[in-house]
Design an enzyme around this catalytic site. Structure first.
Site, PDB file in Angstrom:
ATOM      1  CD  GLN A   1     -14.144  -6.875  26.858  1.00 26.87           C
ATOM      2  OE1 GLN A   1     -14.482  -6.294  25.827  1.00 26.87           O
ATOM      3  NE2 GLN A   1     -14.546  -8.094  27.145  1.00 26.87           N
TER       4      GLN A   1
ATOM      5  CG  HIS B   1     -19.614  -3.651  25.290  1.00 24.82           C
ATOM      6  ND1 HIS B   1     -18.452  -3.478  24.585  1.00 24.82           N
ATOM      7  CD2 HIS B   1     -19.858  -4.979  25.245  1.00 24.82           C
ATOM      8  CE1 HIS B   1     -18.011  -4.644  24.140  1.00 24.82           C
ATOM      9  NE2 HIS B   1     -18.852  -5.568  24.519  1.00 24.82           N
TER      10      HIS B   1
ATOM     11  CE1 TYR C   1     -23.136 -16.972  24.679  1.00 28.79           C
ATOM     12  CE2 TYR C   1     -22.457 -14.892  23.702  1.00 28.79           C
ATOM     13  CZ  TYR C   1     -22.161 -16.001  24.463  1.00 28.79           C
ATOM     14  OH  TYR C   1     -20.915 -16.161  25.008  1.00 28.79           O
ATOM     15  CE1 TYR C   2     -22.144 -10.420  23.459  1.00 31.00           C
ATOM     16  CE2 TYR C   2     -22.759 -11.627  21.476  1.00 31.00           C
ATOM     17  CZ  TYR C   2     -21.786 -11.146  22.338  1.00 31.00           C
ATOM     18  OH  TYR C   2     -20.466 -11.401  22.097  1.00 31.00           O
TER      19      TYR C   2
ATOM     20  CG  HIS D   1     -22.531  -9.218  19.032  1.00 31.43           C
ATOM     21  ND1 HIS D   1     -21.255  -9.732  18.949  1.00 31.43           N
ATOM     22  CD2 HIS D   1     -22.524  -8.355  20.079  1.00 31.43           C
ATOM     23  CE1 HIS D   1     -20.519  -9.202  19.912  1.00 31.43           C
ATOM     24  NE2 HIS D   1     -21.255  -8.361  20.603  1.00 31.43           N
TER      25      HIS D   1
ATOM     26  NE  ARG E   1     -15.606 -14.649  22.383  1.00 25.81           N
ATOM     27  CZ  ARG E   1     -16.090 -13.617  23.066  1.00 25.81           C
ATOM     28  NH1 ARG E   1     -17.196 -13.026  22.661  1.00 25.81           N
ATOM     29  NH2 ARG E   1     -15.469 -13.171  24.138  1.00 25.81           N
TER      30      ARG E   1
ATOM     31  CD  GLU F   1     -27.855 -55.030  16.592  1.00 21.61           C
ATOM     32  OE1 GLU F   1     -28.209 -56.164  16.267  1.00 21.61           O
ATOM     33  OE2 GLU F   1     -26.671 -54.662  16.668  1.00 21.61           O
TER      34      GLU F   1
END
Lengths: 758, 758
Positions: free
Chosen positions: A150, A206, A279-280, A435, A460, A687
């Site tokens: 791409q 992009h 994220y992007y 997205h 993904r 414990e």
């Protein structure tokens, strides 16, 4: 004619002069002003002066040298492109771009010719291959590249390699440069821009990569056409407004501005929130910041860091605020978990924001954790700042980050407890481009790094080739994007906007209230009227700190109001193991799916309770040695479901994570009112189980005739009553209200009333 | 008569003298020789001298002071016993024993009377309550206590409180001591011993606690009867040999020796392995070690640390070797995950082993990690050792630890890779008393702290009251103890020994071979003939380090040989997410249980493949960012099942963990041959997947006529062949063998042959 000759002569002379002047300038420029893109001549001098005295910089440099030396020793590898992401040729070319950029820097900083030779040799290999390269043989992308499957990855390559070229520019002879530019850089940049308008001429991360790739090499070559295309987009492209990309997003709306600046205008809000999510945003941050740095170095007159009221620097702060305590981003929309401010993009962004954004000393604490720097002026500034003991703590606070280019399209609201351990993120944004997930008014909730209620993230395995070549899995669409995969309301088992991108893209949720001014009682509240056209949604979440509770509690009030009768579900994606419930339920002897579509087909039904009476249900679970209790108001006929992800998942693409779902099977309006307590500790070494029980006896919702209010009370086991009244139609702090509840009159001003009584 | 009178007089005089002498001695002893149990007078003097100069000791002391001061400030809490474990009165009395012991120490070390007053006040409150206390109202235990629901916890209390009493012994007047002893300590010790023979007179960790409780208070009070009962058990008890405890274990076999020494003789092997497994060994270690220390201090003539060839010190090393890299014990048998050498029992054990076991400097590295010490001579020794820079690394190596009082009842075999990251534990022991699981020849496998193939551990939430009062859940029997819950072979869906404790207790597996002398090829191999009476089992596991593989691989050869046809299953309890398989499989549209009993009723069947041909199946999964691949030889008709725990679990008591199961539906004999590769890395920050694929092309089993051998080959993708031949009936290193495989003759000496060919 006589007149003509001298005239011509003058023109010819003028032209000669201009051409000569340009050539002279370019020559001088070339000789004197490279590197000038990211590294600068002055920066290189400064850095060389400090080498050996700035630990974090020296360390990064040593690690870089070690890495590049090993690569140089392994030889030059420029294979004919063939593979998808995760495959050999893909990974190799990716490695090349990273190593070339670093080798260029090493040449400048260490003055060792071997690095320049290596960069030159590799570039020659690319230049030998490029002119005859067809499109990449993998046909999956809407914008196929040549080196990669791409264009996006081809652009990545050029963003990095431009820097390498800049670093060895003066090392090369004019002929050598001309060879590289003619055979590699110019056709490469043209292919990415004019040759791929559907990739280059968009509002999308992009395109940012594409714009920056072309712009960076344009700056190095001083090619104004490329620089202008990068900044302002292609003037014509013939893109069909109905065309979509591989993720289902539109390529470009008619009349849409494009180019780097438009990509700053549009997807960034005035608060620096990037509409696709962190994220992007992280992914796009590198080209945004590095090109800004280059523009500031080469074209300071553009004042790029002041553009849109300093949005680039704000974006870095937004990103840092969108992380958990361990630095990992909240996985909004298509976000892969684990990505964090330790990524190279954030190292670069933090360094640039420090250097060009006013030397904020709190950024040094992030850089210290990152423990590496960008090897340029900005990294030098960071290293010196740390070395000089200027570091202060970066404190993440409660914050609202608006979405939309003008900040009018909803927000993400983050509430944090005083110790920053408990973090609530509520999402009432726009769709988030291709997205985006269909999760209006959803939330996720964290205790330090533990997900109390998770956002699933994406379906993904980025760059793991066995999983669909590292690309999006079909479960991303059938599960991860669907509303039921999120902690928000679902009507009639149908996703928001019917799961339709075209519709979702037209709408956004509306902020109602965000108030973190009182650290003991913080509120975030938002409405949505479009997720389901006939239903109004209003969610209010409150973080309350009170001595009745060991840690702040989270109150969740999800109101819905429809014209017609529907089924409403509210899931809570918890983690860990159920310790106790205050009700009996049935568990089936075989597991069936919860539904047939819209994500429900991916859920197994593990248990179920149909309630006959109004009550407060409680379920306590243990996750990473902390106890959590969800208390919810239940009305007769409501159901409590225990579900687990994993049905219809023939490739085991999904995690088998569990969920509680509160269901109101047939109703027009009402509210889900819940309280989440974080309590106690189980220590598997001693414990000892401390504070393993809820402190809540029950929750009551008051009946009120006035639709403008909703009121409820939390009754603790000690017998204290915490009463809340929320006005749902007026957030004015000065408005005064009075209301009668159970015979008692409450008078207050502002959108809500809170009282605690013994 | 005349003769008689002087005789009598002399006897009376003698008696008087003796009594007087004893009283005098005791008086002097009391005044001069307390504390003498754990703290000693000399130790106290030494410690006081060093205070402020030994960081780790000073820290522990400061933390202890802070904790105890806070408790003293909160007042005295001695409630009437009422609750189960996890409830208020239980936790409160448990806290009391811990605080009392610490307060006693603080009195001695800090010479501050307030601690003595506090201890005295609390003891008086117990003494006022104890004489009229009935049995604890909770009736669940086979040996109910008074302060707690079970004698075991009453014993815990006395082990700690004896130390507190010793510390304030000289602070108290004789009358004060007499009051406490008469009303509290003597009846308390009598109740635990003569009053509860079914608890006291056994070979069991319960009895060790009982013995030590009685012995410790006996030493403080110099009460020989109690000391003798503690060391040698009760002479008579009338225990029915068929009686069982709450865990289903037998109370006592006829003629069985009892008492502290018998509990050293019996469950400890000569290698220091405790037959119940490390979790219970850790639990028992505190009374064992602390009583040994007390005996060494008060009765050095017993030479307790030399008893059974120094088994107590060996036991500490055995325990340390039974931990993962993070210090957590391998969860063999009924072991709760997360328990580790950071527990207070191991702090104590390591300190005592250092001081009384020869000052091994490598123990200092463990103590350093523990970062606290026992506040006595042993802790002082540790703190001084660390302070003086004597610390060396404690290196865990491959090791075999024999089971059985004479070491003849099988073993656990641990293989570790050179970097200690990969750790295999194979279990071929005896049953392990009532806490044993039915898992002959099972294994678990770890990569640093990650469980590659887990041992489920127990089905219990120790001390979490909501889960069955913190006690064993019924799923411990229906699931966790069953064979299918383990990584070992199951015949006809029936657990080993039919899941019958009476039968399992009579048998043990047999070591065949343990050889870690070649770090690149380590072997553990064992047989079992009793798990299924008509079937012989033989498992061989090999850890092979070779440049063909990034990390050592694990080879698993599970042979079975029966007289009749059966179904054989071999499960692998992996963690993480499946990335790829080299075969297609079907996944059901609804989930059904895998079977109806013996644990199979708790497994959902998530996927299935029935093979038509012989082949090598491969499945790759990702767990905590590392890839793993299981390659297995499949014969036509074999099945590969994907299963998940969680069926028939109405209270969500079980974790939803997944499993692969290789099934051979109808066969008399054969072998499961598998290879496990650990490979690659996925970095979610760089998003790079390295070495994500298996390096194995296939595995072949050779047909051999001679039953005494089994041979197989691993063929790598690069084309290398690794051939193994194992002689299954002769481990003599000097025996020579030769065998023809595919026309090639192999000649070697010793139990196995390994060759690698290109």
């Amino acid at each position: 004619m006589q007149k003509l000759i001298p005239h011509l002569s003058i023109r010819i002379l003028q032209q000669f002069f201009v051409v000569f002047a340009i050539m002279f300038c370019l020559h001088g420029y070339a000789q004197e002003h490279h590197p000038n893109l990211i590294l600068t001549k002055k920066g290189v001098t400064d850095i060389r002066k400090h080498l050996g005295q700035i630990p974090i910089f020296d360390q990064t440099l040593a690690a870089t040298k070690k890495e590049v030396d090993a690569e140089i020793a392994s030889g030059i590898h420029v294979p004919i492109p063939k593979d998808m992401a995760g495959g050999y040729t893909h990974d190799r070319h990716k490695k090349n771009w990273l190593i070339l950029q670093k080798a260029g820097i090493l040449y400048q900083l260490l003055e060792d010719e071997k690095y320049a030779i290596y960069v030159h040799d590799v570039l020659k290999a690319y230049a030998a291959m490029y002119p005859t390269l067809p499109l990449h043989p993998q046909t999956r992308s809407y914008a196929r590249g040549k080196i990669f499957w791409q264009c996006l990855n081809d652009a990545n390559w050029l963003v990095y390699v431009s820097q390498a070229y800049d670093c060895i520019y003066t090392y090369l002879s004019k002929q050598e440069r001309e060879y590289l530019e003619k055979n590699l850089f110019v056709p490469y940049a043209n292919f990415l821009s004019e040759g791929s308008p559907q990739f280059f001429n968009r509002i999308h991360n992009h395109s940012t990569w594409g714009n920056v790739a072309v712009g960076m090499i344009g700056l190095v070559m001083n090619n104004e056409k490329l620089i202008n295309n990068a900044l302002y987009g292609l003037k014509s492209d013939n893109i069909d407004p109905n065309q979509k990309d591989n993720d289902g997003g539109f390529i470009k709306a008619k009349g849409q501005k494009t180019g780097f600046l438009a990509n700053l205008d549009e997807p960034f809000s005035p608060d620096g929130y990037y509409t696709e999510g962190p994220y992007y945003q992280r992914y796009a941050m590198y080209p945004f910041m590095v090109f800004a740095e280059a523009l500031q170095n080469v074209k300071p007159e553009l004042k790029i860091f002041e553009y849109k009221d300093g949005v680039l620097i704000k974006a870095v702060y937004a990103l840092l605020n969108l992380t958990k305590t361990n630095g990992e981003f909240f996985p909004l929309n298509d976000g892969q978990k684990g990505m964090s401010y330790y990524s190279r993009e954030l190292v670069s962004a933090v360094d640039i924001a420090y250097h060009f954004g006013g030397n904020d000393a709190s950024l040094l604490s992030i850089a210290k954790k990152q423990n590496k720097v960008q090897l340029d002026d900005t990294g030098l500034a960071i290293a010196l700042g740390i070395q000089q003991g200027k570091t202060t703590e970066f404190i993440k606070k409660s914050i609202e980050l608006r979405d939309g280019s003008d900040g009018s399209e909803g927000s993400v609201g983050i509430l944090r407890s005083k110790d920053q351990h408990l973090e609530l993120l509520m999402k009432y944004t726009a769709q988030g481009l291709s997205h985006g997930h269909y999760d209006k008014l959803s939330f996720s909730y964290y205790n330090k790094d533990t997900e109390i209620f998770q956002d699933y993230g994406l379906a993904r395995f980025v760059n793991i080739e066995q999983k669909n070549g590292g690309g999006y899995l079909k479960e991303n669409k059938t599960w991860a994007k669907q509303t039921i995969a999120h902690n928000t309301i679902i009507q009639d088992e149908t996703s928001h906007f019917g799961g339709k991108f075209e519709i979702g893209s037209k709408h956004h949720s509306e902020k109602y209230l965000f108030d973190s001014s009182n650290p003991k009682l913080q509120v975030v509240s938002a409405k949505d009227q479009n997720a389901y056209p006939d239903t109004k949604l209003h969610r209010t979440m409150i973080m309350l700190e009170d001595e009745d509770f060991e840690k702040p509690i989270l109150i969740d009030v999800m109101q819905f109001d429809s014209n017609t009768i529907h089924q409403f579900d509210l899931p809570f994606y918890y983690n860990g193991q159920i310790i106790d419930t205050n009700f009996e339920y049935i568990t089936p002897s075989s597991l069936e799916v919860l539904g047939n579509k819209n994500g429900y087909q991916h859920l197994w039904l593990e248990g179920k309770k149909e309630f006959q009476n109004d009550e407060t249900t409680q379920v306590t679970w243990l996750s990473k040695n902390t106890f959590y209790t969800l208390s919810t108001i239940i009305k007769a006929k409501d159901e409590f479901l225990f579900a687990r992800i994993g049905a219809n998942d023939p490739k085991f693409n999904l995690r088998r994570d569990p969920s509680f779902i509160v269901r109101k099977p047939k109703t027009k309006n009402g509210a889900f009112i819940s309280v989440i307590e974080t309590h106690g500790l189980y220590d598997p070494v001693t414990e000892i189980a401390n504070n393993a029980y809820s402190n809540i006896k029950g929750i009551t919702k008051f009946s009120i005739q006035n639709e403008k209010y909703i009121a409820w009370a939390i009754i603790t086991k000690k017998g204290n009553t915490h009463t809340f009244i929320l006005c749902t139609s007026d957030t004015n702090k000065k408005s005064t209200h009075n209301l009668s509840l159970n015979g008692k009159t409450y008078t207050w001003s502002g959108p809500y009333s809170y009282t605690k009584e013994n």
